[in-house]
Design an enzyme around this catalytic site. Structure first.
Site, PDB file in Angstrom:
ATOM      1  N   LYS A  49       0.848  -1.192   0.000  1.00 40.82           N
ATOM      2  CA  LYS A  49       0.000   0.000   0.000  1.00 40.82           C
ATOM      3  C   LYS A  49       0.886   1.246   0.000  1.00 40.82           C
ATOM      4  CE  LYS A  49      -3.693   1.928   2.753  1.00 40.82           C
ATOM      5  NZ  LYS A  49      -4.318   1.844   4.058  1.00 40.82           N
ATOM      6  N   SER A  62      -7.336   9.991   9.223  1.00 41.10           N
ATOM      7  CA  SER A  62      -6.183  10.320   8.378  1.00 41.10           C
ATOM      8  C   SER A  62      -6.632  10.521   6.939  1.00 41.10           C
ATOM      9  CB  SER A  62      -5.135   9.205   8.443  1.00 41.10           C
ATOM     10  OG  SER A  62      -4.640   9.093   9.747  1.00 41.10           O
TER      11      SER A  62
END
Ligand code: PNS
Length: 186
Positions: free
Chosen positions: A63, A150
């Site tokens: 990721k 986030s």
């Protein structure tokens, strides 16, 4: 012999101290891409309870984040440089293996709302399945941070929105640098 008994006693004392210290090290694990005020609030709460809190930043090679794991470690080490109770490290793989590595049994997770519950509950039970000594402790941040994530911080910053008060100032500076945002001059 007396000396053997003394050595045995010293070993018992040492093992006890190690066991107790293992119990008291807590890992606050996450992606922290970037860390926001809700995370910082959880760290502040965790160090009131545990003498040592390791902030464990997941390094997930599959990721691609906004900041690299190295950048995140650097940013958080700077942020907590004056706080000896906080250690910042990256980890790969299973969280329970990281716990063993840093000699912790406690996992700290922030719980913002009921919507977090199912995912957090599954993770806590999976971690316990993988390592029965792993105990997850949920802490709730101040109410005013419960809407923070986030993902939203990244989105707002990427679109040039003001993230003052959403992330600690040094992180805001890094976001502004990353997105090439310059403070407006009247
Ligand atoms: O910031 P996040 O995305 O909520 O953090 C999730 C994290 C890093 C705590 C979680 O994905 C994790 O522990 N990953 C490590 C892999 C692992 O141990 N998986 C099995 C247990 S769920």
């Amino acid at each position: 012999m007396l000396s053997n008994r003394l050595v045995g006693l010293a070993e018992d004392c040492y093992n006890l101290a190690v066991a107790v210290s293992h119990l008291r090290v807590a890992v606050f694990a996450g992606s922290f891409d970037p860390l926001h005020m809700g995370h910082a609030d959880i760290v502040d709460r965790a160090i009131q309870i545990f003498p040592k809190v390791v902030v464990g930043i997941l390094n997930n090679p599959e990721k691609q984040g906004l900041f690299t794991p190295e950048q995140r470690v650097e940013m958080l080490r700077e942020l907590y440089a004056d706080n000896p109770a906080v250690e910042v490290r990256a980890f790969t793989g299973l969280l329970v293996n990281f716990l063993k590595e840093v000699k912790a049994t406690i996992i700290i997770r922030g719980m913002r709302a009921v919507s977090d519950f199912e995912y957090e509950f599954q993770m806590a039970l999976m971690n316990r399945h993988l390592w029965p000594q792993a105990e997850t402790v949920f802490l709730t941040p101040k109410g005013r941070y419960t809407y923070l994530s986030s993902r939203l911080v990244r989105e707002v910053a990427a679109l040039g929105g003001d993230v003052t008060g959403l992330v600690p100032d040094p992180i805001r500076a890094r976001l502004e640098e990353h997105f090439g945002i310059h403070a407006a001059v009247d």
